[in-house]
Design an enzyme around this catalytic site. Structure first.
Site, PDB file in Angstrom:
ATOM      1  N   ASP A 112       0.855  -1.196   0.000  1.00 51.98           N
ATOM      2  CA  ASP A 112       0.000   0.000   0.000  1.00 51.98           C
ATOM      3  C   ASP A 112       0.888   1.242   0.000  1.00 51.98           C
ATOM      4  O   ASP A 112       1.797   1.363   0.808  1.00 51.98           O
ATOM      5  CB  ASP A 112      -0.896  -0.009   1.253  1.00 51.98           C
ATOM      6  CG  ASP A 112      -1.944   1.099   1.223  1.00 51.98           C
ATOM      7  OD1 ASP A 112      -3.137   0.779   1.344  1.00 51.98           O
ATOM      8  OD2 ASP A 112      -1.568   2.278   1.082  1.00 51.98           O
ATOM      9  N   ASP A 138      -4.054   2.415  -5.050  1.00 46.32           N
ATOM     10  CA  ASP A 138      -2.684   2.430  -4.499  1.00 46.32           C
ATOM     11  C   ASP A 138      -2.316   1.173  -3.707  1.00 46.32           C
ATOM     12  O   ASP A 138      -1.358   1.183  -2.955  1.00 46.32           O
ATOM     13  CB  ASP A 138      -2.474   3.679  -3.630  1.00 46.32           C
ATOM     14  CG  ASP A 138      -2.965   3.506  -2.202  1.00 46.32           C
ATOM     15  OD1 ASP A 138      -3.994   2.809  -2.007  1.00 46.32           O
ATOM     16  OD2 ASP A 138      -2.320   4.039  -1.289  1.00 46.32           O
ATOM     17  N   GLU A 139      -3.070   0.095  -3.870  1.00 45.83           N
ATOM     18  CA  GLU A 139      -2.735  -1.098  -3.085  1.00 45.83           C
ATOM     19  C   GLU A 139      -3.065  -2.379  -3.843  1.00 45.83           C
ATOM     20  O   GLU A 139      -3.956  -2.396  -4.702  1.00 45.83           O
ATOM     21  CB  GLU A 139      -3.478  -1.086  -1.742  1.00 45.83           C
ATOM     22  CG  GLU A 139      -4.972  -1.116  -1.923  1.00 45.83           C
ATOM     23  CD  GLU A 139      -5.748  -1.056  -0.625  1.00 45.83           C
ATOM     24  OE1 GLU A 139      -5.395  -1.757   0.332  1.00 45.83           O
ATOM     25  OE2 GLU A 139      -6.740  -0.311  -0.592  1.00 45.83           O
TER      26      GLU A 139
HETATM   27  P1  TTP Z   1      -5.227   5.135   1.282  1.00 47.59           P
HETATM   28  O1  TTP Z   1      -4.229   4.083   0.922  1.00 47.59           O
HETATM   29  O2  TTP Z   1      -6.308   4.778   2.241  1.00 47.59           O
HETATM   30  O3  TTP Z   1      -4.495   6.393   1.919  1.00 47.59           O
HETATM   31  P2  TTP Z   1      -3.093   7.006   1.582  1.00 47.59           P
HETATM   32  O4  TTP Z   1      -2.341   6.228   0.577  1.00 47.59           O
HETATM   33  O5  TTP Z   1      -3.274   8.454   1.238  1.00 47.59           O
HETATM   34  O6  TTP Z   1      -2.356   6.975   2.973  1.00 47.59           O
HETATM   35  P3  TTP Z   1      -1.794   5.691   3.748  1.00 47.59           P
HETATM   36  O7  TTP Z   1      -2.082   4.501   2.921  1.00 47.59           O
HETATM   37  O8  TTP Z   1      -0.320   5.954   3.892  1.00 47.59           O
HETATM   38  O9  TTP Z   1      -2.498   5.688   5.053  1.00 47.59           O
HETATM   39  O10 TTP Z   1      -5.913   5.692  -0.020  1.00 47.59           O
HETATM   40  C1  TTP Z   1      -5.204   5.873  -1.232  1.00 47.59           C
HETATM   41  C2  TTP Z   1      -5.653   7.154  -1.899  1.00 47.59           C
HETATM   42  O11 TTP Z   1      -7.066   7.130  -2.100  1.00 47.59           O
HETATM   43  C3  TTP Z   1      -5.372   8.385  -1.089  1.00 47.59           C
HETATM   44  O12 TTP Z   1      -4.070   8.915  -1.329  1.00 47.59           O
HETATM   45  C4  TTP Z   1      -6.453   9.332  -1.513  1.00 47.59           C
HETATM   46  C5  TTP Z   1      -7.600   8.432  -1.890  1.00 47.59           C
HETATM   47  N1  TTP Z   1      -8.623   8.441  -0.830  1.00 47.59           N
HETATM   48  C6  TTP Z   1      -9.667   9.363  -0.910  1.00 47.59           C
HETATM   49  O13 TTP Z   1      -9.752  10.108  -1.875  1.00 47.59           O
HETATM   50  N2  TTP Z   1     -10.592   9.395   0.079  1.00 47.59           N
HETATM   51  C7  TTP Z   1     -10.537   8.605   1.183  1.00 47.59           C
HETATM   52  O14 TTP Z   1     -11.403   8.669   2.075  1.00 47.59           O
HETATM   53  C8  TTP Z   1      -9.445   7.657   1.271  1.00 47.59           C
HETATM   54  C9  TTP Z   1      -9.331   6.748   2.464  1.00 47.59           C
HETATM   55  C10 TTP Z   1      -8.525   7.625   0.246  1.00 47.59           C
HETATM   56 MG    MG Z   2      -2.194   4.151   0.788  1.00 44.04          MG
END
Ligand code: TTP
Ligand code: MG
Length: 455
Positions: free
Chosen positions: A47, A140-141
């Site tokens: 992720d 992103d994962e």
């Molecule tokens: P995530 O992987 O949940 O968040 P992240 O990568 O920003 O942070 P981390 O994993 O380090 O905790 O989500 C991936 C992307 O999806 C995030 O950069 C932005 C988008 N997203 C939204 O637009 N709204 C949301 O509520 C969430 C959770 C994510």
């Molecule tokens: Mg993330």
């Protein structure tokens, strides 16, 4: 890789085998990864860290040391915040005014979805080079199953993943966190344990102990409602579930009880399944007699688009390109494609793209078949997430979707005949969804789902 009595391990910076010391003997770096089962685990979850924000920081070094929030748009919520902004309490999905009250000095940028999708695709390509078993979960994962890839890579999965993380940093300019375990549930849990730039391992020996203190909400598929229900039954932590006999759990929560019982013990049999989603959807009609009249052809096209739209909504898929298909009376196949204005689930959007294509072809030739198909693509945003990226062009697309969803509900309640079919006024046209599934609108009964958990 084992040195003396210490468990196998390596340095995540220089990738050389770890000795017994607290820092890497080769590079002096502190990021040593050691675990007794390190070379026996092959299921990973990767992720990206603060994905949108990390990309923007990469592209503008002046932002590097500033708290950064990606978000805004009509709904005015935070998409993500960099880790610096998170120190002030800023979180995804938080209203922007609240985020700025917590961190007034933050820089705010709107999301640039096209750019993020590009990075996502490049990361996916790097993953595909590691194993054919890559299962993306969101932009992103992804899960990776690296079982049996040792010979291919000349290294165990853990080292392959550390190499991958370094490569992402070098080539894509962002960081990832890796979770490594022996199943999907634990791998996903692990990737979240050491963010950002983390690498966590959960082995068989400690799985139950790692899970025990966590709230039941951390279990895959246990959303806030289930968590509250379990809480009322006395199951607050995973340890509470571990202590409960299987039959009591099944009696208390029904069929799901057995699944919870197993997951609480770290047992998860789901396989990493590579992207096997549907790639296209279409509907076509062989006409009772050959037709040249543009208006009649357009009516059949409408009916076909209607079927495709309903099927997209029923399956939660989005079309990105529409293709008009015609067969002339002398069996010549004509196909014409056009990219859609936006990823769509509506017949209206499909028609907007294909009616002009039909107008260009309906030049007096007689046709024996007409149909329309769409190529399935990514929705603007991961399902259930409140993404401001969606807001940029919300108007027409959203209105059309709401209208057609309302029609779905009427059909579900009163039957197909209640609405006719896009003004066709006749039954038994022999429309068939080539996808082979009857079109149903089951997913549209009741309110659309919001805030769905992504795991
Ligand atoms: P995530 O992987 O949940 O968040 P992240 O990568 O920003 O942070 P981390 O994993 O380090 O905790 O989500 C991936 C992307 O999806 C995030 O950069 C932005 C988008 N997203 C939204 O637009 N709204 C949301 O509520 C969430 C959770 C994510
Ligand atoms: Mg993330």
């Amino acid at each position: 890789m084992t040195t003396g009595g210490s468990p196998p391990g390596f340095c995540r910076d220089c990738l050389t085998a770890a000795g017994a010391g607290a820092v890497c003997a080769a590079c002096g770096g502190p990021r040593l990864l050691r675990h007794a089962e390190l070379n026996d685990l092959a299921i990973a979850h990767v992720d990206c860290d603060a994905f949108y924000a990390a990309i923007e920081k990469r592209d503008n070094p002046a932002l590097r040391d500033q708290p950064l929030i990606i978000g805004g748009g009509r709904r005015g919520v935070v998409s993500t915040a960099c880790y610096l902004a998170r120190l002030h309490g800023v979180k995804s999905a938080m209203p922007m005014f609240k985020a700025l009250a917590l961190c007034p000095q933050a820089v705010v940028l709107p999301p640039d979805m096209e750019k993020y999708k590009g990075v996502s695709r490049r990361m996916r390509a790097l993953m595909d080079a590691l194993t054919p078993l890559v299962e993306p979960l969101s932009i992103d994962e992804a899960f990776l199953d690296l079982t049996g890839t040792g010979r291919l890579h000349g290294a165990p999965p853990a080292l392959v993943l550390a190499r991958f993380a370094r490569r992402v940093e070098a080539e894509l300019g962002i960081t990832v966190s890796v979770g490594l375990s022996y199943n999907k549930f634990l791998a996903k849990l692990a990737s979240d344990m050491d963010k950002p730039r983390g690498f966590s391992v959960i082995g068989r020996a400690e799985a139950a102990a790692v899970l025990a203190p966590l709230p039941v909400g951390r279990i895959w598929g246990v959303g806030p409602a289930t968590q509250a229900r379990l809480g009322r039954l006395g199951f607050k932590t995973i340890a509470d579930l571990q202590r409960a006999p299987l039959d009591r759990l099944v009696r208390a929560v029904g069929e799901d009880g057995a699944r919870l019982w197993r997951l609480a013990r770290g047992e998860d049999v789901r396989r990493v399944t590579p992207d096997s989603r549907r790639k296209s959807l279409s509907s076509e009609t062989t006409l009772a007699s050959d037709i040249a009249d543009p208006d009649q052809l357009a009516r059949h096209l409408r009916a076909a688009a209607d079927v495709v739209g309903r099927q997209l909504r029923a399956e939660g898929l989005h079309g990105v390109t529409a293709t008009l298909k015609l067969k002339t009376s002398d069996f010549r196949l004509v196909t014409r494609s056009r990219k859609l204005e936006r990823p769509t689930q509506t017949a209206a959007d499909i028609l907007e793209a294909t009616l002009p294509l039909l107008a260009a072809e309906a030049d007096g030739r007689r046709f024996r078949l007409i149909g329309v198909g769409v190529a399935i693509g990514e929705a603007e945003a991961p399902a259930g997430l409140d993404l401001p990226g969606l807001d940029l062009d919300a108007g027409t697309g959203e209105r059309r979707l709401k209208l057609e969803q309302a029609m779905d509900r009427v059909r579900t309640r009163f039957g197909q005949a209640s609405l006719g079919q896009a003004g066709l006024g006749q039954a038994g046209l022999g429309l068939k969804a080539r996808a082979g599934r009857a079109v149903s609108a089951e997913n549209d009964v009741g309110e659309p789902e919001t805030g769905r958990r992504r795991d």
